[in-house]
Design a protein around this motif. Structure first.
Motif, PDB file in Angstrom:
ATOM      1  N   GLY A 150      11.862  15.929 -15.260  1.00  0.00           N
ATOM      2  CA  GLY A 150      11.332  15.384 -16.277  1.00  0.00           C
ATOM      3  C   GLY A 150      10.823  13.859 -16.214  1.00  0.00           C
ATOM      4  N   SER A 151      11.029  13.412 -15.194  1.00  0.00           N
ATOM      5  CA  SER A 151      10.139  11.967 -15.087  1.00  0.00           C
ATOM      6  C   SER A 151       9.141  11.844 -14.295  1.00  0.00           C
ATOM      7  N   VAL A 152       8.224  11.210 -14.320  1.00  0.00           N
ATOM      8  CA  VAL A 152       6.863  11.078 -13.455  1.00  0.00           C
ATOM      9  C   VAL A 152       6.889   9.721 -12.671  1.00  0.00           C
ATOM     10  N   TYR A 153       6.990   9.803 -11.519  1.00  0.00           N
ATOM     11  CA  TYR A 153       6.874   8.569 -10.714  1.00  0.00           C
ATOM     12  C   TYR A 153       5.536   8.323 -10.079  1.00  0.00           C
ATOM     13  N   PHE A 154       5.086   7.175  -9.867  1.00  0.00           N
ATOM     14  CA  PHE A 154       3.729   6.852  -9.078  1.00  0.00           C
ATOM     15  C   PHE A 154       4.188   6.842  -7.509  1.00  0.00           C
ATOM     16  N   ASP A 155       3.441   7.512  -6.711  1.00  0.00           N
ATOM     17  CA  ASP A 155       3.699   7.763  -5.477  1.00  0.00           C
ATOM     18  C   ASP A 155       3.075   6.466  -4.594  1.00  0.00           C
ATOM     19  N   VAL A 156       3.716   5.251  -4.571  1.00  0.00           N
ATOM     20  CA  VAL A 156       3.248   3.992  -4.037  1.00  0.00           C
ATOM     21  C   VAL A 156       2.879   4.349  -2.521  1.00  0.00           C
ATOM     22  N   LYS A 157       3.644   4.889  -1.883  1.00  0.00           N
ATOM     23  CA  LYS A 157       3.353   5.251  -0.409  1.00  0.00           C
ATOM     24  C   LYS A 157       2.110   5.602   0.003  1.00  0.00           C
ATOM     25  N   LYS A 158       1.737   6.990  -0.745  1.00  0.00           N
ATOM     26  CA  LYS A 158       0.466   7.338  -0.736  1.00  0.00           C
ATOM     27  C   LYS A 158      -0.588   6.589  -1.411  1.00  0.00           C
ATOM     28  N   TYR A 159      -0.477   5.918  -2.141  1.00  0.00           N
ATOM     29  CA  TYR A 159      -1.407   5.046  -2.474  1.00  0.00           C
ATOM     30  C   TYR A 159      -1.522   3.797  -1.736  1.00  0.00           C
ATOM     31  N   ALA A 160      -0.619   3.279  -1.288  1.00  0.00           N
ATOM     32  CA  ALA A 160      -0.853   2.085  -0.076  1.00  0.00           C
ATOM     33  C   ALA A 160      -1.461   2.575   1.093  1.00  0.00           C
ATOM     34  N   ALA A 161      -1.643   3.960   1.263  1.00  0.00           N
ATOM     35  CA  ALA A 161      -2.107   4.396   2.645  1.00  0.00           C
ATOM     36  C   ALA A 161      -3.555   4.063   2.516  1.00  0.00           C
ATOM     37  N   SER A 162      -4.368   4.163   1.386  1.00  0.00           N
ATOM     38  CA  SER A 162      -5.821   4.028   1.140  1.00  0.00           C
ATOM     39  C   SER A 162      -6.176   3.004   0.291  1.00  0.00           C
ATOM     40  N   HIS A 163      -5.077   2.228  -0.158  1.00  0.00           N
ATOM     41  CA  HIS A 163      -5.393   1.120  -1.091  1.00  0.00           C
ATOM     42  C   HIS A 163      -4.684  -0.133  -1.011  1.00  0.00           C
ATOM     43  N   ASP A 164      -5.063  -1.279  -1.356  1.00  0.00           N
ATOM     44  CA  ASP A 164      -4.248  -2.186  -1.020  1.00  0.00           C
ATOM     45  C   ASP A 164      -3.172  -2.669  -1.921  1.00  0.00           C
ATOM     46  N   TYR A 165      -2.042  -1.964  -1.963  1.00  0.00           N
ATOM     47  CA  TYR A 165      -1.011  -2.223  -3.095  1.00  0.00           C
ATOM     48  C   TYR A 165      -0.218  -3.788  -2.510  1.00  0.00           C
ATOM     49  N   GLY A 166      -0.349  -4.273  -3.311  1.00  0.00           N
ATOM     50  CA  GLY A 166       0.489  -5.812  -2.963  1.00  0.00           C
ATOM     51  C   GLY A 166      -0.483  -6.992  -2.963  1.00  0.00           C
ATOM     52  N   LYS A 167      -1.927  -6.699  -3.214  1.00  0.00           N
ATOM     53  CA  LYS A 167      -2.759  -7.546  -2.866  1.00  0.00           C
ATOM     54  C   LYS A 167      -2.738  -8.723  -3.990  1.00  0.00           C
ATOM     55  N   LEU A 168      -2.582  -8.218  -5.261  1.00  0.00           N
ATOM     56  CA  LEU A 168      -2.533  -9.327  -6.243  1.00  0.00           C
ATOM     57  C   LEU A 168      -1.277 -10.160  -6.444  1.00  0.00           C
ATOM     58  N   SER A 169      -0.397  -9.540  -5.859  1.00  0.00           N
ATOM     59  CA  SER A 169       1.015 -10.440  -6.043  1.00  0.00           C
ATOM     60  C   SER A 169       1.321 -10.883  -4.714  1.00  0.00           C
ATOM     61  N   GLY A 170       0.722 -10.611  -3.614  1.00  0.00           N
ATOM     62  CA  GLY A 170       1.095 -10.978  -2.355  1.00  0.00           C
ATOM     63  C   GLY A 170       2.239 -10.149  -1.531  1.00  0.00           C
ATOM     64  N   ARG A 171       2.423  -9.061  -2.264  1.00  0.00           N
ATOM     65  CA  ARG A 171       3.596  -8.445  -1.386  1.00  0.00           C
ATOM     66  C   ARG A 171       3.342  -7.689  -0.218  1.00  0.00           C
ATOM     67  N   VAL A 172       4.081  -7.452   0.430  1.00  0.00           N
ATOM     68  CA  VAL A 172       3.999  -6.896   1.799  1.00  0.00           C
ATOM     69  C   VAL A 172       4.590  -5.470   1.661  1.00  0.00           C
ATOM     70  N   ILE A 173       3.615  -4.609   1.854  1.00  0.00           N
ATOM     71  CA  ILE A 173       3.853  -3.417   1.256  1.00  0.00           C
ATOM     72  C   ILE A 173       4.853  -2.608   2.302  1.00  0.00           C
ATOM     73  N   ASP A 174       5.243  -3.003   3.447  1.00  0.00           N
ATOM     74  CA  ASP A 174       6.305  -2.327   4.250  1.00  0.00           C
ATOM     75  C   ASP A 174       7.605  -2.663   3.630  1.00  0.00           C
ATOM     76  N   GLU A 175       7.641  -3.924   3.270  1.00  0.00           N
ATOM     77  CA  GLU A 175       8.997  -4.523   2.729  1.00  0.00           C
ATOM     78  C   GLU A 175       9.242  -3.655   1.446  1.00  0.00           C
ATOM     79  N   LEU A 176       8.320  -3.426   0.360  1.00  0.00           N
ATOM     80  CA  LEU A 176       8.597  -2.876  -0.617  1.00  0.00           C
ATOM     81  C   LEU A 176       9.064  -1.380  -0.460  1.00  0.00           C
ATOM     82  N   LEU A 177       8.553  -0.637   0.442  1.00  0.00           N
ATOM     83  CA  LEU A 177       8.818   0.603   0.851  1.00  0.00           C
ATOM     84  C   LEU A 177      10.078   0.680   1.464  1.00  0.00           C
ATOM     85  N   ASP A 178      10.348  -0.518   2.092  1.00  0.00           N
ATOM     86  CA  ASP A 178      11.489  -0.587   2.809  1.00  0.00           C
ATOM     87  C   ASP A 178      12.817  -1.080   2.030  1.00  0.00           C
ATOM     88  N   ALA A 179      12.628  -1.279   0.797  1.00  0.00           N
ATOM     89  CA  ALA A 179      13.374  -2.120  -0.119  1.00  0.00           C
ATOM     90  C   ALA A 179      14.692  -1.356  -0.314  1.00  0.00           C
TER      91      ALA A 179
END
Length: 502
Positions: A150-179
């Motif tokens: 009943g909840s919906v989640y955004f698939d960050v990993k899939k998004y990050a594969a083709s987009h620059d997730y973390g650019k605005l905030s200067g996040r390193v995506i691997d760390e986020l995914l690894d968190a």
RNA sequence: GGUCCUUUGGCCGAGUGGCUUAGGCAAAGCUCUGCAAAAGCUUCUACAGCGGUUCGAAUCCGCUAGGGACCUCCA
């Protein structure tokens, strides 16, 4: 000179060019109305009010959208999901919407105190549940979100594969995914187990039975995630691509980062051209925030009713205090700093009042060309400084350069023909435009009224009479007692007397 | 632990590779004033430390130290 804006997204100052010439779409993250606004909240709303006013001054037609977040979100992780709004409502024995209304009203009242221009559109999250659901469905259909219980989640990993997730905030995506796997991340986000990855964020949350705020959705009853409301409402009112998105620096991650991701998937392009973020107000070097237990509410600010305050502060003093520092710098609060701003504003505004009453001669050419050109230069810099990423502190500094000249003109220390009539007129115009229209400052001493003015004139006449008779006992009595009442008497060189509220 | 930012005179706070390097508050002196206040003038004047780049750095780079923000609701 063209307007330059520091873009958080590129981390550079860029020339501002609106997407549609002559028009600007601006979205600013508004308040969560589950509690009272504090001093920290004042900063973005005042800063972006000046941005709005300045863009208007630059002849742009601005659509200014600022939302009201009135749908509750999580309060604490590691516990059962709780709706912040409904929880507080139970404590205060109010209906959730009643509570929301109360704090919305209070927020509007504070904005009025600060003389903030009302946004063009002020959409509420609860008023746009449908738009949010539609947007979530779109993200699911494009394969970037998934449904669990009943909840919906955004698939960050899939998004990050083709987009620059973390650019605005200067996040390193691997760390986020690894968190989720790291030891130092001990606190469990609610629903962490049902997410595919720790970095995924909620678009829609299933509401537990005790949750009061809930809406029907294709996935069951629930409520929207925090980030989706801004994406949905910004898109609805400003389009898929708009010019400016503003907010506090603390919203860079995850809020704005997630907004970019959501909108990019739905609209096939990055939503915002210029990201603007104001810095924090600190107390003793520490960010003002609930978690630090160091907030000063605006009502406390205005009443002086707080241990850290030595006095009450007028909303205009707070506004001026904020404008005296650049919006991207941290600003350290202290009662002393506010007091200094109070005096500075009074001095500046007094000079402005004097300026307004200075007679404009027909003096075509200045006798003191050097002074005349210095003044002209300072005035011209008003716009130059504002064009440079809204440099209000430097504009104010220039105003203080000019203030002694205004006073000297009045006192005859500088002869009137020293500057040209056109320069004097430009002074009047520039001060009016920048002090009132752009900075949005208003007269603090507007207690003057129809009844008081003639009474004061009577007292001043009596005092003048007494003085000319060398009856200083009487003249001093009038002066001293008025001082006690908080009214300041000012004698000038010509023997004229003015008064003002201290 | 990761990412990023910051460190300016008694206090708050701008700012640019060089030209006397804002402004406000506070303090002191002077002018003005019947005395004050207000106003005006003047004074006090910094760039965390160490090294480097440069003809020249507070401004660029590196290191050290202090402070902070974000990584979680947050303006």
């Amino acid at each position: 000179m063209a307007l330059h804006i520091y873009n958080s997204y590129t981390r550079k100052k860029e020339i501002f060019e609106s997407i549609t010439p002559g028009y600007v779409g601006m979205y600013v993250c508004g308040p969560t109305v589950s509690g009272e606004s504090h001093l920290g909240h004042a900063r973005p709303y005042i800063s972006f009010d000046v941005v709005y006013r300045y863009l208007t001054y630059k002849k742009y037609k601005v659509r200014y959208v600022r939302n009201i977040t009135d749908a509750g979100h999580f309060e604490e992780e590691g516990r059962e999901a709780e709706d912040k709004v409904s929880k507080k409502a139970q404590i205060e024995k109010l209906e959730p919407m009643e509570l929301v209304q109360k704090y919305t009203n209070l927020f509007h009242w504070a904005m009025k105190q600060f003389n903030c221009v009302e946004p063009s559109i002020e959409p509420t999250a609860t008023g746009h549940i449908v738009e949010q659901i539609v947007m979530i469905e779109d993200i699911i259909s494009k394969g970037y979100a998934y449904v669990v219980n009943g909840s919906v989640y955004f698939d960050v990993k899939k998004y990050a594969a083709s987009h620059d997730y973390g650019k605005l905030s200067g996040r390193v995506i691997d760390e986020l995914l690894d968190a989720g796997n790291r030891e130092d991340v001990s606190r469990e986000l609610d629903g962490q187990q049902e997410k595919r990855d720790a970095a995924d964020f909620a678009l829609w949350k299933a509401a537990p039975p005790e949750h009061i705020m809930r809406w029907k959705s294709p996935w069951g009853e629930g409520f929207p995630g925090w980030h989706i409301e801004c994406s949905a409402m910004a898109t609805k009112y400003l389009g898929s691509n708009f010019d400016i998105h503003g907010g506090g620096m603390d919203l860079l991650f995850p809020h704005h980062e997630s907004e970019i991701a959501q909108s990019t998937i739905c609209n096939h392009s990055a939503p915002v051209k210029y990201w603007m973020h104001n810095n924090m107000i600190t107390i003793n070097g520490r960010k003002m925030g609930k978690s630090y237990n160091n907030v000063i509410k605006l009502t406390e600010m205005f009443s002086g009713n707080h241990p850290l305050l030595t006095q009450a502060f007028h909303p205009m003093t707070v506004r001026f205090f904020i404008l005296q520092s650049h919006y991207r710098s941290t600003l350290d609060f202290s009662s002393e700093a506010l007091s200094a701003s109070e005096k500075a504003l009074k001095r500046l505004w007094d000079a402005y009042e004097v300026l307004k009453n200075l007679p404009v001669s027909n003096n075509a050419s200045p006798n003191d060309a050097e002074l005349d050109s210095k003044i002209t230069n300072w005035l011209n810099e008003f716009e130059i400084f504002m064009d440079d990423d809204f440099g209000s502190p430097r504009v104010i500094a220039n105003m203080f350069e000019i203030a002694p000249i205004i006073n000297s003109l009045k006192d005859g220390l500088i002869p009137f023909d020293a500057i040209s009539a056109s320069t004097l007129q430009k002074m009047k115009d520039s001060f009016q435009v920048f002090l009132e229209d752009v900075f949005g400052l208003t007269n603090v001493n507007d207690q003057n009224n129809e009844l008081l003015n003639p009474i004061m004139q009577l007292l001043l006449d009596i005092r003048k009479e007494a003085k000319s008779n060398k009856d200083f006992a009487t003249s001093d009595k009038i002066r001293n007692q008025l001082t006690q009442l908080g009214i300041l008497i000012k004698d000038d060189k010509e023997g004229n007397t003015t008064w003002g509220v201290a």
